[in-house]
Design a protein around this motif. Structure first.
Motif, mmCIF file in Angstrom:
data_model
loop_
_atom_site.group_PDB
_atom_site.id
_atom_site.type_symbol
_atom_site.label_atom_id
_atom_site.label_comp_id
_atom_site.label_asym_id
_atom_site.label_seq_id
_atom_site.Cartn_x
_atom_site.Cartn_y
_atom_site.Cartn_z
ATOM 1 N N TRP A 86 38.266 37.664 30.950
ATOM 2 C CA TRP A 86 38.917 38.933 30.578
ATOM 3 C C TRP A 86 40.004 38.673 29.533
ATOM 4 O O TRP A 86 40.117 39.403 28.540
ATOM 5 N N VAL B 10 48.059 41.966 34.246
ATOM 6 C CA VAL B 10 47.372 41.885 35.545
ATOM 7 C C VAL B 10 47.020 43.278 36.045
ATOM 8 O O VAL B 10 45.939 43.507 36.594
ATOM 9 N N TRP C 208 39.020 36.150 35.402
ATOM 10 C CA TRP C 208 40.298 36.463 34.749
ATOM 11 C C TRP C 208 40.375 35.796 33.380
ATOM 12 O O TRP C 208 40.795 36.431 32.402
ATOM 13 N N LEU D 124 44.085 34.967 42.245
ATOM 14 C CA LEU D 124 44.797 34.804 40.978
ATOM 15 C C LEU D 124 46.279 34.511 41.229
ATOM 16 O O LEU D 124 46.885 33.676 40.541
ATOM 17 N N TYR E 263 44.017 44.429 34.193
ATOM 18 C CA TYR E 263 42.849 43.717 34.727
ATOM 19 C C TYR E 263 42.407 44.333 36.052
ATOM 20 O O TYR E 263 41.205 44.545 36.287
#
Length: 332
Positions: free
Chosen positions: A54, A70, A51, A101, A73
């Protein structure tokens, strides 16, 4: 110049401290705060690192991300190819990564580092509790796999037989298997036993069946002899490489597929150590082991998870109507 992600908010350039040092420090603090096995800890660390990478690629401060980020993602994860399978990540894998996450952000909320958890409002993939993408094995296929291991010779043959026996007879997760130490072996009330930390940091203990114990003992005796040590002086990881390092999960994946190919199993290229865990659940239930005992053995918090591993649960041979009819016939 960066490219905006459809459906996401406008990227916000983070400070170096926020993006590099802050979130990484938060991750280590979050992991230290939880009772986790080393395998689970490493998996969560990879999930958060993915994460953060990214976010870095989009110049987005992860401490200011929204549920739209999110979501973007998650869509990217769904189209990402898993290097192990060569196929896109499954919904279960994406859901697991987003769950990690979410836990990370909940920790940050408690610390006051972010005002709210952005994963809460995100669109997570639906994961069926009644289906698993893992390729299972029938009992005779497990037997063929073990026979292929028994037929091998060479310096790693005894270790490989012990690894396969532990996977097949105990239904261990691959992370649990490679995390085992010699100190985890013991004796309890007449049983050869194994104590270890399972998923979620829960302490686990299992009994070693006679055949499993023999495979482990044969490997340890050979390992002691090769090191010219008394058997009781061997220590460290239970399963090691030729150099003495701990065997890793990737080596176990390769081992299972190599032996499956030798055994002539049709789906050998799609099998994994988890296939043996599914086979453990299916075989145990087929042999009449109560669901709650299989659940305890596998370390599942929810019996619905155990049922999902039982590939034979829809077999009409197990329809309760037969038991009811047989009982009525006995009464008559």
């Amino acid at each position: 110049m960066h490219r905006s992600t459809p459906g996401a908010v406008t990227p916000r350039r983070p400070s170096k401290a926020a993006l590099i040092r802050g979130p990484v420090d938060f991750t280590e603090a979050w992991l230290r705060n939880r009772r986790l096995s080393e395998h689970t800890r490493a998996a969560y660390r990879r999930d958060i690192a993915g994460w953060l990478a990214w976010c870095a690629g989009r110049e987005l401060d992860p401490l200011r991300a929204s549920f739209l980020d999110v979501n973007a993602y998650g869509r990217d994860l769904e189209s990402t190819v898993d290097p192990r399978s060569g196929r896109p990540f499954t919904p279960a894998t994406v859901a697991r990564k987003l769950s990690a996450l979410s836990s990370w952000y909940e920790f940050l909320v408690k610390l006051g580092a972010v005002p709210a958890n952005p994963v809460t409002g995100a669109d997570r993939p639906r994961v069926s509790r009644d289906h698993s993408a893992t390729i299972g094995l029938a009992p005779d296929e497990v037997d063929a796999l073990l026979a292929a291991a028994d037929a091998e010779t060479g310096p790693t043959a005894a270790r490989n037989r012990a690894a396969l026996a532990l996977l097949a007879d105990l239904g261990l997760r691959v992370g649990e298997l490679v995390s085992l130490d010699l100190a985890d072996l013991g004796h309890e009330r007449g049983h050869r036993s194994l104590r270890f930390t399972g998923k979620g940091g829960r302490p686990r203990r299992r009994a070693l069946a006679p055949g499993t114990a023999r495979a482990v003992d044969a490997y340890l005796a050979e390992r002691a002899a090769s090191g010219r040590l008394p058997a009781d002086r061997v220590s460290g990881p239970l399963l090691v490489t030729a150099s003495g390092a701990r065997l890793d999960r990737h080596a176990v994946f390769r081992l299972v597929r190599r032996l499956a190919r030798i055994a002539g199993l049709p789906a050998w290229s799609k099998l994994s150590p988890h296939s043996l865990r599914h086979a453990f659940a299916t075989t145990a239930r087929g042999e009449g082991v109560p669901l709650e005992d299989v659940q305890d053995a596998m370390g599942h918090a929810d019996p619905r998870t155990t049922r999902r591993y039982d590939r034979d649960r829809h077999n009409l041979d197990r329809d309760p109507s037969y038991a009811i009819w047989a009982a009525r016939a006995r009464r008559g």
